[in-house]
Design a protein around this motif. Structure first.
Motif, PDB file in Angstrom:
ATOM      1  N   ASP A  94      30.003  26.861  26.436  1.00  0.00           N
ATOM      2  CA  ASP A  94      31.203  27.579  26.836  1.00  0.00           C
ATOM      3  C   ASP A  94      30.981  28.128  28.244  1.00  0.00           C
ATOM      4  O   ASP A  94      29.849  28.402  28.632  1.00  0.00           O
ATOM      5  N   ASP A  96      31.909  30.989  29.291  1.00  0.00           N
ATOM      6  CA  ASP A  96      31.883  32.455  29.352  1.00  0.00           C
ATOM      7  C   ASP A  96      30.493  33.051  29.150  1.00  0.00           C
ATOM      8  O   ASP A  96      30.354  34.261  28.946  1.00  0.00           O
ATOM      9  N   GLN A  98      28.659  32.947  26.651  1.00  0.00           N
ATOM     10  CA  GLN A  98      28.316  33.285  25.267  1.00  0.00           C
ATOM     11  C   GLN A  98      27.325  32.260  24.723  1.00  0.00           C
ATOM     12  O   GLN A  98      26.666  32.503  23.718  1.00  0.00           O
ATOM     13  N   ARG A 201      31.491  37.986  26.064  1.00  0.00           N
ATOM     14  CA  ARG A 201      32.006  37.220  27.186  1.00  0.00           C
ATOM     15  C   ARG A 201      31.664  37.919  28.507  1.00  0.00           C
ATOM     16  O   ARG A 201      31.788  39.133  28.571  1.00  0.00           O
TER      17      ARG A 201
HETATM   18 MG    MG Z   1      33.693  32.710  24.152  1.00  0.00          MG
END
Ligand code: MG
Ligand code: UDP
Length: 312
Positions: A94, A96, A98, A201
């Motif tokens: 991802d 972000d 994460q 995030r």
């Molecule tokens: Mg995420």
């Protein structure tokens, strides 16, 4: 020298992307013995995500991108990435953070050392998710665990490192309704899960609201189990038996006590209940029909507007 391909689906991630790239460069510096290719999939972002990606692609030859003509969803982005990525090993992250890029080092070492095909990540906790989301997620995995023959455990991230052979196997599954968590587990192969604490995030907010998550959950069930159809047959048979039993009871009662007209409120309740059950299972049937409908239309899973090759 082995090449690692990194697929990053991005939807409105202009703030997170520079931070992601920064983390990723650290990892690439550390894993000097490997070649890298980072494939950003711009999933119809409305912000400056594409510009940010283009800047990165300009200054770093390892960065490639595919930009969709509109938002097709994370599943489509993953598929596009898998279809187009190069590399002996492929991973999904991802944007972000994460899925911390730093974890890749450990994942790669584990995969090499144990001669595995897939190393995935599981989270210990989702402290950033509310109580309701955690509860519903737990319920969902209980239900899908009972219904589906493909194992699906809670807390498995999409973040995983896999060999080229696994990627090719996943690409063999060309269905339109893509539920990656299921598809990944469907292909099998030797898999090891590492656990970690998923951080929050870095920037922006989650794109998966309740409606999206609910649709995603339904996709998972309909995509990986036909048992709801079987259950509807069983419920039908059960109701037939109950009806037969009631008929016998009523005949017996009439013979013994005569036939005073009574019990219409209970009759109304039974009719409403049974038609509710019928409509519910009609809906279940409809879900499967809808999926068949979508599959037979054979529409493309995503449409590309531009890639790094279109850049001068
Ligand atoms: Mg995420
Ligand atoms: N994403 C995407 N298309 C979508 C929704 C999400 O490419 O339609 C990407 C998003 O940019 C992020 C990843 O999928 O990189 C995971 O999304 P998010 O962090 O919002 O989900 P969560 O972590 O809350 O499950």
């Amino acid at each position: 020298m082995k090449k690692i391909g990194v697929i990053v689906p991005c939807w409105n991630e202009e703030e997170a992307l520079p931070l992601f790239y920064q983390e990723m460069t650290k990892v690439m510096d550390e894993m000097k013995d490997n070649d890298f290719e980072i494939m950003f999939i711009n999933d119809g972002s409305k912000d400056n995500t594409l510009q940010v990606i283009k800047e990165l692609a300009k200054k770093d030859k390892r960065v490639r991108f595919i930009s969709f003509s509109r938002n097709f969803g994370k599943e489509a982005a993953i598929f596009a990435g898998l279809q187009n990525i190069n590399g002996d090993y492929v991973t999904l992250m991802d944007a972000d953070l994460q899925d911390p890029p730093a974890k890749l080092i450990e994942m790669y070492e584990t995969l090499q050392k144990n001669n595995l095909d897939i190393v995935g990540l599981k989270t210990n906790n989702h402290k950033n998710y509310g109580f309701l989301r955690k509860f519903l997620t737990a319920c969902y995995y209980k239900i899908i665990g009972l219904l589906s023959t493909v194992p699906m455990a809670p807390n498995e991230r999409d973040y995983r490192l896999m060999t080229r052979q696994v990627v090719d196997a996943i690409l063999e599954l060309t269905e339109y309704n893509r539920y990656s968590k299921g598809l990944f587990n469907f292909v099998g192969f030797d898999t090891l899960w590492l656990t970690y604490d998923a951080p929050d995030r870095v920037a922006g907010k989650t794109t998966f609201n309740f409606r999206r998550l609910f649709a995603y959950a339904l996709d998972g069930i309909v995509g990986f189990s036909t048992r709801p159809l079987l259950i509807s047959s069983f419920v039908g048979i059960l109701f037939c038996f109950i009806a037969l039993l009631l008929v016998l009871i009523i005949i017996a009662k009439t013979l013994i006590w005569g036939d005073p007209v009574s019990g219409w409120p209970s009759l109304a309740c039974i009719i409403i209940f049974v038609s509710g059950v019928q409509l519910f299972f009609l809906g279940v049937l409809g879900e499967y029909l809808a999926k068949i409908y979508l599959e037979t239309k054979n529409r493309p899973i995503y449409i590309v507007k531009e890639t790094e090759k279109d850049q001068k």
